[in-house]
Structure formats: structure tokens, C-alpha cells
Design an enzyme around this catalytic site. Structure first.
Site, PDB file in Angstrom:
ATOM      1  CD  GLU A 165      -4.542   7.744   9.815  1.00 40.53           C
ATOM      2  OE1 GLU A 165      -4.012   8.808  10.154  1.00 40.53           O
ATOM      3  OE2 GLU A 165      -4.216   6.652  10.301  1.00 40.53           O
ATOM      4  CE1 TYR A 174       0.512   2.889  13.656  1.00 40.33           C
ATOM      5  CE2 TYR A 174      -1.503   3.935  12.905  1.00 40.33           C
ATOM      6  CZ  TYR A 174      -0.253   3.418  12.642  1.00 40.33           C
ATOM      7  OH  TYR A 174       0.230   3.412  11.355  1.00 40.33           O
ATOM      8  NE  ARG A 221      -3.343   2.379   2.864  1.00 44.28           N
ATOM      9  CZ  ARG A 221      -3.113   3.261   3.862  1.00 44.28           C
ATOM     10  NH1 ARG A 221      -2.206   3.020   4.784  1.00 44.28           N
ATOM     11  NH2 ARG A 221      -3.816   4.371   3.934  1.00 44.28           N
ATOM     12  CD  GLU A 251      -1.296   3.951   8.178  1.00 43.69           C
ATOM     13  OE1 GLU A 251      -1.000   4.405   9.318  1.00 43.69           O
ATOM     14  OE2 GLU A 251      -1.465   4.681   7.178  1.00 43.69           O
ATOM     15  CG  ASN A 270      -4.713   3.491   8.804  1.00 38.69           C
ATOM     16  OD1 ASN A 270      -4.826   2.458   8.146  1.00 38.69           O
ATOM     17  ND2 ASN A 270      -4.394   4.649   8.268  1.00 38.69           N
ATOM     18  CG  HIS A 289      -0.905   8.877   3.516  1.00 38.92           C
ATOM     19  ND1 HIS A 289      -1.017   7.528   3.785  1.00 38.92           N
ATOM     20  CD2 HIS A 289      -0.511   9.442   4.689  1.00 38.92           C
ATOM     21  CE1 HIS A 289      -0.695   7.288   5.051  1.00 38.92           C
ATOM     22  NE2 HIS A 289      -0.380   8.444   5.627  1.00 38.92           N
TER      23      HIS A 289
HETATM   24  C1  GBH Z   1      -1.012   7.147  10.766  1.00 37.16           C
HETATM   25  O1  GBH Z   1      -1.582   8.170  11.475  1.00 37.16           O
HETATM   26  C2  GBH Z   1      -0.625   7.684   9.431  1.00 37.16           C
HETATM   27  O2  GBH Z   1      -1.498   7.248   8.412  1.00 37.16           O
HETATM   28  C3  GBH Z   1       0.797   7.433   9.062  1.00 37.16           C
HETATM   29  O3  GBH Z   1       1.160   8.256   8.009  1.00 37.16           O
HETATM   30  C4  GBH Z   1       1.669   7.627  10.276  1.00 37.16           C
HETATM   31  O4  GBH Z   1       3.026   7.576   9.981  1.00 37.16           O
HETATM   32  C5  GBH Z   1       1.312   6.555  11.261  1.00 37.16           C
HETATM   33  O5  GBH Z   1      -0.048   6.558  11.535  1.00 37.16           O
HETATM   34  C6  GBH Z   1       2.069   6.651  12.581  1.00 37.16           C
HETATM   35  O6  GBH Z   1       1.766   7.828  13.238  1.00 37.16           O
HETATM   36  O7  GBH Z   1      -5.951  11.630  20.660  1.00 37.16           O
HETATM   37  O8  GBH Z   1      -6.169  13.732  19.539  1.00 37.16           O
HETATM   38  O9  GBH Z   1      -4.011  13.013  20.194  1.00 37.16           O
HETATM   39  C7  GBH Z   1      -1.894   7.875  12.826  1.00 37.16           C
HETATM   40  C8  GBH Z   1      -2.764   8.955  13.323  1.00 37.16           C
HETATM   41  C9  GBH Z   1      -2.108   9.450  15.539  1.00 37.16           C
HETATM   42  C10 GBH Z   1      -4.411   9.509  14.811  1.00 37.16           C
HETATM   43  C11 GBH Z   1      -2.549   9.616  16.953  1.00 37.16           C
HETATM   44  C12 GBH Z   1      -4.838   9.708  16.220  1.00 37.16           C
HETATM   45  C13 GBH Z   1      -4.204  10.634  18.327  1.00 37.16           C
HETATM   46  C14 GBH Z   1      -5.118  11.811  18.246  1.00 37.16           C
HETATM   47  N1  GBH Z   1      -3.126   8.863  14.701  1.00 37.16           N
HETATM   48  N2  GBH Z   1      -3.782  10.321  16.985  1.00 37.16           N
HETATM   49  S1  GBH Z   1      -5.338  12.612  19.765  1.00 37.16           S
END
Ligand code: GBH
Length: 465
Positions: free
Chosen positions: A172, A309, A83, A373, A307, A127
Site C-alpha cells: 500500500e 475493505y 503473508r 487483504e 487490499n 509494510h
Molecule cells: C490495511 O490498510 C493495512 O495494510 C493493514 O496493515 C491494516 O491493518 C488493515 O488495512 C486494516 O486497516 O478515504 O482517505 O480516509 C488499509 C488502508 C484504510 C486505506 C482506509 C484507505 C481510507 C482512506 N485503508 N483508507 S480515506
């Protein structure tokens, strides 16, 4: 789901897709090559104080010149799918008008190289690297940007559609809208709740217009990718059956509506949740939502990419104002949790992935799911040609077991793509945060497979663990 499998064999369904993901601005470099125009991330990263250490994507992993070697790595790992995203400013340097042939030719070569290696290209059209010229006209706060995006989608399909089956419109949109225009942590760095809500709507509109354009041109599979998370109270993080007060339940519901339903309800059900309409009413109104928009946004799609995390953890916060990234979150407290964390400070909660997938497959039963992701940053070091990233390996293993549990519980999960293939430009965090299963030395551009990559190769070959 109350228990997590922690060991034992798990086998994924036949034809489960295994792959890795990247994004154009994070890996390509070659920011001025072959007629590429500036994007909002070039501007933002060149602005002092916006990105850690003043890092920019100017060189990044130099993937633009090293894509053949990088595809060879993917082949070596046995990936079924890769991707990647297209840099819109390589295709239309000012965001509209005739296509830049040299830019198209790069993705043409990349796709051919992938196909020769037996790897299915999953193309993401957006992106986050919006052409700066479009930002100068209002960016995603302007309705025109949605129409420009659909034009660009048609150009890409026209060039790659004979070889690419898997199309993603946006990555996103929550992040684009609320970090880009809400709290300003991402490009273009604007800070207005009203602008952020308008941006979210125009991103959705662009998604719908592009999805229809792709569909009528003949696209086989169309996906929208969202950053999603189960919204939990602190007590639920470690004990899924923990009791939840009515006030805490209201807070979790509100955050879920703002994070996930804000995008998936319009795209899949053709309407906004109440909470989002309320947020707009409190922040300048809904004049940007025109008659007919919801039908456009509700264009049929095939897959939703998730995605994931970490979970989103909230509780009742009486009297609290809204967070800048969360218009409409008045009365919601974003809480910290008792859990080990990654180098990003994000809590590691694999069970969150199974909860999320099961819930989404219940809420949106007509669409397939894919983890587009999942991964973690740790402070990796190369020692004697090896990177012993045990913590990442454990993170990935835990999340794959969680994904498998979700499948067993009925979720229609079609594949898993690790974030990321390579260490890369981690947006506002710059190069200091390494998410790759492949280590990149930014001085020599040497690639080193981390232990997690060697492990992942084995998972793929066994279709399980
Ligand atoms: C992804 O974004 C991206 O698609 C990618 O490009 C990036 O490198 C990867 O993850 C790693 O970061 O609770 O208000 O603080 C992840 C995006 C990051 C969205 C953390 C939610 C917390 C928002 N996420 N975020 S908040």
C-alpha cells in the site's frame, strides 16, 4: 455485474491460494530484541496524541517469541499461504550497511517453520516500518531511500531466496505516502502535499529497483500490493446501474486516478495518469521525476495484490479544496453512504470487490491478481472459549462470493488472504480495533479461534462455500 449471489455452492479454481496476512510492526513486538533498530512507527506511537490510548507495537502479539505456536494455528486452519512482512530495522537497524544476523535468523526460522507446516511464505519487504535513521535523512521524500530499499531487498533475497518463491516489494504505497506525509495520520506524521507526492514517486522507484534486484537474483514471483477500491457515486453503491451525471463521473475518474492508477499505471504501463501530473504541478512541481525513472518503475512483475475493505464514494464538489490525503482532489467531495458499517466505521459493500477485480483485470490484462487483504474489525468478546463473530463471518462470506463472481466474469484471481490472522496493532487505532480471525488476549497472549476462523478452515478444505 448487477446481482450478488447470496447463497448456493461456489467452488474456486484448482490451485486457488487460501491464506492469511499480517505485518511485522502489528504483531511482532520485541521492539528492542536482537539488535532491531527503531522504526518510524516506534517514534510515532511514542508521540503523545498520535495513536489511540497511546498504544505502541512494543509487545503487540509477541509473535517474535510465539511464532511457532502461531504457525501451528495456521496449520490447524489449513492455510496454504501466509503473508507476513519483514521489519527492515531488524535487518538493517539504521537502514543501510551490513545485515544484522540475529534479525535475519528470525525470518529464517519463521520460513523454515512455515515450510515444515506445508504453508507457502509470501514475504512483503515493506509494510510501513521504515528505519527511523532513514526518516532522519528525509525518509521517502529522499531519493536515496529508494536505493537503500533495493539494497535491503537484495539482502533478503540472498538469505531467503532458496526457500521463498513469493516476493512483495511494498504494501500500500498510497497509505505510506498520503497518510504518512500527506495528512499525517500515520508515521512519520508529516503534512505536505508536495512531500506526499515525492514520497509516492520514491516508493514507486524503490519498488522498481527492488523488483529488478529480485528478478536478477532469481525471484520466481514478484508482486506489488496496493490498497484499491472501486470509486462509486453514492447512488451506485446500492444500485450499480444507477445513472451518473457527467460531473459526478469526472469526480469518480479523478479519485480513481489518485488512488489506484497513481501506482498501477507507472508500475504496469510506465506512465503517470494526467491527474497525478496535474496534482504535482499544483503542489511544487515534478522535479523529483528524473529521466529514466518511469522505465525503472515499469520493471516486469507477475502479480498485483489488492487490499480491499470498502468502496471509495465520491461526487462532484464544485469549489472544494483538495483533501490532505488526496492532493489533486480539488472539486471532489468524499461522501458517506447508506450501508452497514464495521467497527472502523467502514461501509460493508461486498459487490465492490467484484467490480474492482473485474475492472483491474480489464485495465491491466497482463498481470495476475490476488486479494492480499480483506477483512473487518468488530467488537469481539470471548465467551466460554468461543468468539461468536457472526458479523465478520458474514463479511468474509459476502466478499468471497464477490471474488468468485469476479472470477466467473473473467478476472484472473489467483488467491485470497484474509486480514488478519491475529488481532493486532491497528496503527493509529491501536489495539482497540480487532481484525483477526484469531482473538488475542493482550494480557495473557492467549489465542482463541473465532467462529470465523472455524468457518474459514471449512472453506479452505472445500475450496469453496
Ligand atoms: C490495511 O490498510 C493495512 O495494510 C493493514 O496493515 C491494516 O491493518 C488493515 O488495512 C486494516 O486497516 O478515504 O482517505 O480516509 C488499509 C488502508 C484504510 C486505506 C482506509 C484507505 C481510507 C482512506 N485503508 N483508507 S480515506
Amino acid at each position: 455485474i448487477t446481482t450478488m449471489e447470496t447463497r448456493g455452492t461456489v467452488v474456486f479454481p484448482e490451485n486457488f491460494v487460501w491464506g492469511a496476512a499480517t505485518a511485522s510492526y502489528q504483531i511482532e513486538g520485541a521492539a528492542k530484541a536482537d539488535g532491531r533498530g527503531p522504526s518510524i512507527w516506534d517514534t510515532f506511537s511514542a508521540t503523545p496524541g498520535k495513536v489511540r490510548e497511546g498504544d505502541t507495537g512494543e509487545v503487540a502479539c509477541d509473535h517474535y517469541h510465539r511464532y511457532r505456536d502461531d504457525v501451528a494455528l495456521m496449520k490447524d486452519l489449513g492455510l496454504n499461504a501466509y503473508r507476513f512482512s519483514v521489519a527492515w530495522p531488524r535487518i538493517q537497524p539504521t537502514g543501510s550497511g551490513a545485515a544484522n544476523q540475529a534479525g535475519l535468523a528470525f525470518y529464517d526460522r519463521l520460513v523454515d517453520t512455515l515450510l515444515e507446516a506445508g504453508i507457502a511464505p509470501y514475504v512483503t519487504l515493506y509494510h510501513w516500518d521504515l528505519p527511523q535513521a532513514l526518516e532522519d535523512l528525509g525518509g521517502w521524500t529522499s531519493r536515496d531511500t529508494s536505493y537503500r530499499f533495493a539494497d535491503y531487498a537484495a539482502i533478503m533475497y540472498d538469505r531467503l531466496g532458496d526457500r521463498v518463491s513469493h516476493w512483495t516489494t511494498l504494501n500500500e504505497p498510497w497509505v505510506s505516502a498520503f497518510l504518512g506525509y500527506g495528512n499525517g495520520v500515520h508515521a512519520p506524521g508529516r503534512t505536505s502535499a508536495h512531500d506526499a507526492l515525492r514520497a509516492a514517486h520514491h516508493l514507486l522507484l524503490g519498488h522498481g529497483l527492488a523488483a529488478s534486484a529480485l528478478r536478477s537474483a532469481g525471484a520466481e514471483e514478484i508482486m506489488l500490493v496496493v490498497n484499491s477500491a472501486p470509486v462509486l457515486t453514492p447512488a451506485q453503491v446500492n444500485d450499480p446501474s444507477a445513472a451518473v451525471s457527467e460531473a459526478d463521473a469526472a469526480a469518480t475518474q479523478r479519485a480513481h486516478a489518485l488512488l489506484t492508477r497513481q501506482f498501477l499505471d507507472p508500475a504496469l504501463l510506465g506512465r503517470y495518469p494526467e491527474e497525478v501530473l496535474e496534482a504535482a504541478e499544483r503542489n511544487g512541481g515534478t522535479a523529483h521525476v528524473l529521466d529514466g525513472d518511469m522505465e525503472i518503475i515499469n520493471a516486469p512483475i507477475d502479480l498485483v495484490g489488492i487490499n480491499y475493505y470498502n468502496p471509495c464514494v465520491v461526487e462532484d464538489g464544485p469549489g472544494l479544496p483538495a483533501d490532505a490525503a488526496w492532493p489533486g482532489s480539488e472539486g471532489v467531495r468524499f461522501a458517506t453512504v447508506e450501508a452497514p458499517v464495521t467497527a472502523m466505521g467502514w461501509p460493508i459493500v461486498p459487490s465492490g470487490l467484484s467490480r474492482l477485480l473485474v475492472r483491474l483485470s480489464q485495465d491491466y490484462p497482463r498481470v495476475g491478481l490476488m486479494v492480499t487483504e480483506n477483512g473487518a474489525a468488530f467488537d469481539d468478546v470471548v465467551e466460554d472459549g468461543r468468539v461468536h463473530d457472526d458479523a465478520r463471518l458474514a463479511y468474509l462470506e459476502g466478499h468471497l462470493r464477490a471474488a468468485h463472481e469476479a472470477i466467473e466474469a473473467g478476472a484472473d484471481l489467483r488467491g485470497y488472504l484474509v486480514w488478519s490472522l491475529l488481532d493486532n496493532f491497528e496503527w493509529a487505532e491501536g489495539y482497540g480495533r480487532r481484525f483477526g480471525v484469531v482473538h488475542v488476549d493482550y494480557t495473557t497472549q492467549a489465542r482463541t479461534l473465532k467462529d470465523s476462523a472455524l468457518w474459514y478452515r471449512n472453506v479452505i478444505s472445500r475450496n469453496g462455500l
